[in-house]
Design a protein around this motif. Structure first.
Motif, PDB file in Angstrom:
ATOM      1  N   GLY A 124      41.968  39.214  52.657  1.00 15.34           N
ATOM      2  CA  GLY A 124      42.867  39.900  51.740  1.00 15.34           C
ATOM      3  C   GLY A 124      42.459  39.722  50.293  1.00 15.34           C
ATOM      4  O   GLY A 124      42.507  40.665  49.493  1.00 15.34           O
ATOM      5  N   GLU A 125      42.034  38.500  49.959  1.00 14.74           N
ATOM      6  CA  GLU A 125      41.587  38.258  48.589  1.00 14.74           C
ATOM      7  C   GLU A 125      40.321  39.046  48.276  1.00 14.74           C
ATOM      8  O   GLU A 125      40.162  39.580  47.179  1.00 14.74           O
ATOM      9  CB  GLU A 125      41.345  36.756  48.389  1.00 14.74           C
ATOM     10  N   ALA A 126      39.409  39.124  49.269  1.00 13.69           N
ATOM     11  CA  ALA A 126      38.179  39.911  49.083  1.00 13.69           C
ATOM     12  C   ALA A 126      38.519  41.388  48.883  1.00 13.69           C
ATOM     13  O   ALA A 126      37.919  42.076  48.051  1.00 13.69           O
ATOM     14  CB  ALA A 126      37.250  39.729  50.279  1.00 13.69           C
ATOM     15  N   MET A 127      39.496  41.879  49.661  1.00 13.25           N
ATOM     16  CA  MET A 127      39.934  43.267  49.492  1.00 13.25           C
ATOM     17  C   MET A 127      40.507  43.500  48.093  1.00 13.25           C
ATOM     18  O   MET A 127      40.218  44.510  47.444  1.00 13.25           O
ATOM     19  CB  MET A 127      40.982  43.617  50.554  1.00 13.25           C
ATOM     20  N   ARG A 128      41.331  42.539  47.638  1.00 10.09           N
ATOM     21  CA  ARG A 128      41.913  42.690  46.299  1.00 10.09           C
ATOM     22  C   ARG A 128      40.830  42.753  45.232  1.00 10.09           C
ATOM     23  O   ARG A 128      40.870  43.600  44.328  1.00 10.09           O
ATOM     24  CB  ARG A 128      42.847  41.508  46.015  1.00 10.09           C
ATOM     25  N   MET A 129      39.819  41.857  45.352  1.00 11.54           N
ATOM     26  CA  MET A 129      38.738  41.839  44.376  1.00 11.54           C
ATOM     27  C   MET A 129      37.943  43.144  44.410  1.00 11.54           C
ATOM     28  O   MET A 129      37.516  43.657  43.372  1.00 11.54           O
ATOM     29  CB  MET A 129      37.804  40.647  44.643  1.00 11.54           C
ATOM     30  N   TYR A 131      39.086  46.156  45.468  1.00 14.08           N
ATOM     31  CA  TYR A 131      39.918  47.243  44.918  1.00 14.08           C
ATOM     32  C   TYR A 131      39.985  47.174  43.388  1.00 14.08           C
ATOM     33  O   TYR A 131      39.884  48.184  42.697  1.00 14.08           O
ATOM     34  CB  TYR A 131      41.324  47.175  45.497  1.00 14.08           C
ATOM     35  N   ASP A 132      40.129  45.950  42.874  1.00 12.76           N
ATOM     36  CA  ASP A 132      40.280  45.784  41.427  1.00 12.76           C
ATOM     37  C   ASP A 132      38.941  45.737  40.700  1.00 12.76           C
ATOM     38  O   ASP A 132      38.915  45.715  39.473  1.00 12.76           O
ATOM     39  CB  ASP A 132      41.055  44.497  41.118  1.00 12.76           C
ATOM     40  N   GLU A 133      37.845  45.730  41.511  1.00 13.34           N
ATOM     41  CA  GLU A 133      36.492  45.661  40.943  1.00 13.34           C
ATOM     42  C   GLU A 133      36.376  44.500  39.964  1.00 13.34           C
ATOM     43  O   GLU A 133      35.958  44.635  38.807  1.00 13.34           O
ATOM     44  CB  GLU A 133      36.113  46.983  40.263  1.00 13.34           C
ATOM     45  N   VAL A 134      36.745  43.334  40.453  1.00 17.27           N
ATOM     46  CA  VAL A 134      36.730  42.120  39.640  1.00 17.27           C
ATOM     47  C   VAL A 134      35.288  41.599  39.579  1.00 17.27           C
ATOM     48  O   VAL A 134      34.772  41.053  40.542  1.00 17.27           O
ATOM     49  CB  VAL A 134      37.652  41.038  40.240  1.00 17.27           C
ATOM     50  N   GLY A 135      34.623  41.779  38.433  1.00 16.34           N
ATOM     51  CA  GLY A 135      33.246  41.318  38.295  1.00 16.34           C
ATOM     52  C   GLY A 135      32.254  42.287  38.919  1.00 16.34           C
ATOM     53  O   GLY A 135      32.597  43.383  39.379  1.00 16.34           O
ATOM     54  N   SER A 136      30.978  41.836  38.953  1.00 13.66           N
ATOM     55  CA  SER A 136      29.905  42.658  39.513  1.00 13.66           C
ATOM     56  C   SER A 136      29.965  42.636  41.028  1.00 13.66           C
ATOM     57  O   SER A 136      30.652  41.809  41.643  1.00 13.66           O
ATOM     58  CB  SER A 136      28.545  42.132  39.046  1.00 13.66           C
ATOM     59  N   LEU A 137      29.213  43.546  41.664  1.00 13.62           N
ATOM     60  CA  LEU A 137      29.158  43.583  43.123  1.00 13.62           C
ATOM     61  C   LEU A 137      28.645  42.266  43.679  1.00 13.62           C
ATOM     62  O   LEU A 137      29.178  41.742  44.675  1.00 13.62           O
ATOM     63  CB  LEU A 137      28.260  44.743  43.571  1.00 13.62           C
ATOM     64  N   GLU A 138      27.610  41.698  43.034  1.00 17.35           N
ATOM     65  CA  GLU A 138      27.061  40.425  43.508  1.00 17.35           C
ATOM     66  C   GLU A 138      28.103  39.321  43.430  1.00 17.35           C
ATOM     67  O   GLU A 138      28.212  38.493  44.328  1.00 17.35           O
ATOM     68  CB  GLU A 138      25.819  40.048  42.695  1.00 17.35           C
ATOM     69  N   ASP A 139      28.895  39.297  42.347  1.00 14.38           N
ATOM     70  CA  ASP A 139      29.936  38.276  42.200  1.00 14.38           C
ATOM     71  C   ASP A 139      30.987  38.399  43.303  1.00 14.38           C
ATOM     72  O   ASP A 139      31.429  37.400  43.879  1.00 14.38           O
ATOM     73  CB  ASP A 139      30.614  38.407  40.835  1.00 14.38           C
ATOM     74  N   LEU A 141      30.634  39.829  46.298  1.00 12.48           N
ATOM     75  CA  LEU A 141      30.055  39.458  47.593  1.00 12.48           C
ATOM     76  C   LEU A 141      29.913  37.950  47.717  1.00 12.48           C
ATOM     77  O   LEU A 141      30.178  37.358  48.776  1.00 12.48           O
ATOM     78  CB  LEU A 141      28.694  40.129  47.766  1.00 12.48           C
ATOM     79  N   ASP A 142      29.478  37.302  46.621  1.00 14.32           N
ATOM     80  CA  ASP A 142      29.306  35.853  46.652  1.00 14.32           C
ATOM     81  C   ASP A 142      30.644  35.150  46.860  1.00 14.32           C
ATOM     82  O   ASP A 142      30.759  34.226  47.671  1.00 14.32           O
ATOM     83  CB  ASP A 142      28.658  35.389  45.350  1.00 14.32           C
ATOM     84  N   SER A 143      31.670  35.586  46.144  1.00 12.69           N
ATOM     85  CA  SER A 143      32.994  34.967  46.287  1.00 12.69           C
ATOM     86  C   SER A 143      33.557  35.186  47.686  1.00 12.69           C
ATOM     87  O   SER A 143      34.124  34.268  48.292  1.00 12.69           O
ATOM     88  CB  SER A 143      33.959  35.554  45.242  1.00 12.69           C
ATOM     89  N   ALA A 144      33.397  36.400  48.208  1.00 14.46           N
ATOM     90  CA  ALA A 144      33.881  36.683  49.561  1.00 14.46           C
ATOM     91  C   ALA A 144      33.176  35.816  50.586  1.00 14.46           C
ATOM     92  O   ALA A 144      33.791  35.247  51.487  1.00 14.46           O
ATOM     93  CB  ALA A 144      33.691  38.167  49.884  1.00 14.46           C
TER      94      ALA A 144
END
Length: 866
Positions: A124-129, A131-139, A141-144
């Motif tokens: 769910g947190e990955a989905m939120r990030m 949807y909200d485009e929090v940071g770059s794509l690499e960021d 993916l790394d956080s997820a």
């Protein structure tokens, strides 16, 4: 982490299992000890159950009994008894659980449901990030990836550990060291003296292994390189500065093709030798730089005048620039070949009527305001006289020639303008055709079957440019100094004369000369030395057991008897060797016989002093072509990886950003089997070698080694892949070759402060990865060239390339130093010093290992026991 259930759905849980766990503790308080580390209060879905478990855990930590009386009193004290359902609910938990024997089974159900809820929360947190485009794509993916990994690895462990538990664990560790006489408790490197010093590679540590790159295999800054795709011909120094990502090289089977560059290396000031071949090709290299010989890649120090080395027969690198008309191309060639460009107005000197007519027509078409005036055999191109015209009006042709860098150059200074190298093949051929039609001669020595083409000029640079251009068209020529003030390029090889006639040709009077090209004799140069014939005989009689007569029959060549050597006088032709290699199925012989290569011989080796040198790292084939010569480009970390996987049976991940996986495995096989890698490359293994390799191959195939040879990997990508591997294989060691080939979030490979910041992000990220997975990470790093400038070449921490952050983040820094590399007569020949420059929790110092270059292997050094 808060859960984020899908709309309308309830997160996974099992209230009966939760109640049974709590009831089991009330029946037998020792259940708490058995479930320690498996369940935390957060594992319970029902809030009242969380409060009950917390109270139970607190009672147990105080060593108070855990029963209905003490538990209810603790909950009452905390004001939570009524919130959990009162005393009657606690009694119900106890009465509803018939036995505590299955408590661990109930506990696993509770833990599994908890893990699923955490996974839902991470998703769910990955989905939120996302949807909200929090940071770059690499960021994102790394956080997820990190959140998902935490779900699978963290369990119930809290972020903080109380001192009582830490002291207990530490004292147990001290007792273990005492009982085991201080033996390494980390991952063993496999080297006794080193492990004694560093205590093994500890879990969660970042370990740096640093050495100078390329071991001295370098070329001078002014070495000319050809850029695939553009056709540019530029100095190696500019190649390095622009970090051009492609270069021409030779594949394992001898084919010349473009290949990728993974690193651009400044190697400092070093002693340099100029190597000149029989055909006049020359290159300036350090003494350790290898050349492709008939026995494999050999360093210059092991070669001598007369030895055969490979050069490309053709280097088909052409540009795509077709903006200039063919008439303009010819005009430039006319002025380079026979132009007088040191006077006020350009002059052209020639007597061939066809060439003169073409020259005049081009001037009239492109410069109608100019006229061509004859002065003897000179033709002056100047402005037409116009009434009222100013006398100092610029000559547009003069201005154009000045822009090309030609105007004002005398015969000894002429060379090709830079734009010539960017032309397409058709324009370059047209350019060469005019040069040869003006300045070259073609004739025969004895009969029409032996023609030769000679091009003689006063400029050495111009002769070199012509010599190289012929290589682009696959024409073998010889460059040599004819007199003190003239240089000659001559084509005598019949196949090359034929190719010149077909691909280049002539203008004017020389185009009328005819040769029966199909009757030309075969070439008697460029053959392989007799030693290769000996390799053929040994291969035929050894590995295959085939007779030379049978070999001749199968290959279509003539070898009448076992003792007859048809190659004594001229050597072995490549076409014949290629036929033998096909029958014998030997890759090394096929490489030697590949028509892409021409076997030149070394004519001179001259010391030219100290020069600025550079190198390129080329993963595929580990070689590249520089100035029309084939030249070549960490065993310690690889040996550690083998030791960990084979001796300790720990899963080892190798991220090889520099070298393909096949080459890594080849090194491992040779190292473990103690087989000379040069013999393997040459295809000259003996039966004993095959037996050793076969034995090792079986063991290595079962070794828990995982290799990722993706180049240009970012920090985010590496961390994601390492997490995935760790979840699948429970890694014991991660090796990265090498740190400077990685790119960080900014991907700013421009050098300077930005690159240092990027390296800082990478080193911190690798340290974080080691701590996150609780696995030692070994990263290879380059050293700066400051080492080369000191009398004592032993590295120190300040020599780490982009060093500040690497030194700070690393728990252990080791340097590799071999004295015999710098001092050929060193008393420590074959010894490698492993210098521990930093150890966060131990001493610094030096451990000595034995280094076998042929096996690419490090071993413990045999020392007398005291």
């Amino acid at each position: 982490m808060a859960t984020t259930p899908i709309e309308g759905r309830i997160p996974p849980h099992n209230l009966d299992a939760e109640a049974s766990v709590l009831g089991s503790v009330l029946l037998d308080s020792e259940v708490l000890d058995r479930l320690e580390g498996q369940i935390a209060p957060e594992a319970f879905y029902k809030e009242s159950h969380r409060k009950i478990w917390s109270a139970m855990s607190l009672l147990r930590s105080r060593r108070d009994p855990v029963d209905l009386v003490t538990l209810s009193e603790e909950l009452r004290t905390r004001g939570e008894l009524e919130e959990v359902g009162g005393y009657s609910y606690l009694v119900g938990l106890s009465e509803a659980t018939p036995t505590a024997a299955y408590a661990e089974y109930y506990g696993r159900i509770v833990a599994e449901k908890w893990t699923l809820r955490k996974l839902i929360g991470a998703a769910g947190e990955a989905m939120r990030m996302a949807y909200d485009e929090v940071g770059s794509l690499e960021d994102i993916l790394d956080s997820a990836g990190r959140m998902v990994l935490e779900v699978s690895t963290q369990g119930a462990k809290s972020e903080f550990q109380i001192m009582r538990e830490l002291v207990h664990e530490t004292f147990e560790h001290i007792e273990w060291l005492h009982e085991n006489k201080g033996q390494p408790d980390g991952v063993r490197s496999g080297f006794r003296e080193l492990d004694t010093m560093i205590g093994g590679l500890t879990a969660g540590s970042l370990n740096i292994i640093a050495a100078r790159p390329s071991m001295g295999k370098c070329l001078t800054a002014d070495t000319l390189m050809d850029v695939p795709g553009t056709g540019e011909r530029i100095p190696l120094e500019e190649y390095i500065r622009r970090q051009i990502k492609c270069v021409y090289g030779v594949s394992d089977n001898g084919t010349v093709r473009p290949t990728r560059v993974s690193a651009w290396i400044d190697s400092g000031i070093k002693p340099v030798w100029r190597v000149t071949t029989r055909t006049g090709r020359e290159v300036k290299v350090t003494g350790h730089h290898p050349f492709l010989s008939v026995e494999g890649w050999k360093p210059l120090h092991d070669l001598k005048v007369g030895d055969a080395i490979a050069v490309p027969r053709a280097l088909p690198v052409f540009g795509t620039d077709d903006s200039m008309s063919f008439e303009q191309v010819r005009l430039i060639a006319y002025f380079i070949a026979e132009g007088n460009l040191t006077n006020t107005s350009p002059r052209f000197t020639n007597t061939d009527p066809v060439l003169l007519e073409d020259f005049k027509r081009i001037i009239a078409t492109h410069y109608p305001q100019l006229s061509v005036k004859q002065d003897g055999i000179d033709y002056i191109v100047a402005r037409k006289h116009q009434p009222g015209q100013r006398k100092n009006t610029p000559n547009p042709l003069t201005s154009w020639l000045r822009e090309l860098g030609l105007m004002g150059k005398n015969a000894h200074q002429k060379r090709f303008p830079d734009l010539v190298w960017r032309w397409d093949a058709a324009r370059l051929a047209e350019f060469l055709r005019v040069l040869f039609s003006c300045d070259a001669t073609i004739y025969t020595l004895s009969d029409a079957r032996c023609p030769r083409i000679e091009f003689t000029v006063a400029s050495h640079s111009l002769a070199q440019d012509v010599h190289h251009t012929l290589v682009r068209f696959g024409i073998i020529a010889k460059l040599w100094r004819k007199t003190e003030h003239s240089w000659r390029v001559e084509i005598t090889e019949p196949d090359s004369v034929n190719r010149y006639q077909e691909r280049i040709g002539w203008l004017g009077e020389k185009s009328q000369r005819e040769f029966k090209l199909h009757t030309l004799r075969h070439s008697n140069v460029g053959h392989l030395p007799q030693s290769v014939w000996n390799q053929v005989k040994e291969a035929a009689r050894g590995a295959t057991g085939i007779s030379l007569t049978e070999l001749a029959r199968l290959s279509g060549e003539k070898v009448p008897s076992e003792g007859y050597n048809p190659h004594t006088r001229r050597g072995l032709p490549q076409r014949r060797l290629a036929a033998y290699a096909k029958v014998l199925g030997l890759q090394h012989l096929a490489l030697l016989g590949n028509p892409d290569l021409y076997w030149d011989t070394i004519a001179k080796i001259e010391y030219v002093g100290e020069r600025q040198v550079y190198d390129l790292t080329v993963p595929d084939g580990a070689n590249f072509i520089a100035q029309d010569v084939c030249v070549h480009n960490t065993a310690f970390a690889l040996t550690i990886a083998q030791n960990v996987a084979l001796r300790e049976n720990m899963a080892t991940a190798i991220f090889s950003l520099e070298m393909p996986a096949i080459q890594l495995v080849t090194r491992m096989l040779c190292s473990e089997a103690r087989v000379d890698m040069n013999r393997l490359r040459q295809g000259s293994l003996i039966d004993r070698d095959f037996s050793r390799l076969a034995d090792v191959a079986g063991r290595l195939a079962e070794a828990p080694i995982l290799i990722d040879d993706t180049s240009d990997m970012t920090l985010m990508e590496l961390r994601a892949r390492a997490r995935r591997l760790h979840s699948q294989h429970k890694l014991g060691l991660i090796v990265i070759d090498y740190l400077q080939l990685m790119s960080g979030p900014g991907n700013s490979k421009n050098g300077g402060e930005n690159r240092q910041q990027e390296i800082a992000q990478i080193s911190r990220g690798l340290k974080g990865l080691a701590r996150e997975l609780n696995v030692p990470v070994v990263a290879l790093s380059q050293l700066s060239r400051a080492v080369e400038a000191r009398p004592n070449k032993r590295p120190m921490l300040s020599d780490l390339r982009e060093s500040g952050s690497i030194e700070q983040d690393a728990d252990l820094v080791m340097f590799i130093y071999r004295d015999d590399y710098y001092n050929p007569h060193s008393e420590k020949a074959g010894i490698a010093e492993i210098i521990v420059g930093k150890q966060r929790n131990g001493p610094t110092g030096t451990a000595e290992l034995q280094f076998h270059a042929q096996h690419v292997r490090f071993n413990d050094l045999a020392k007398d026991e005291i």
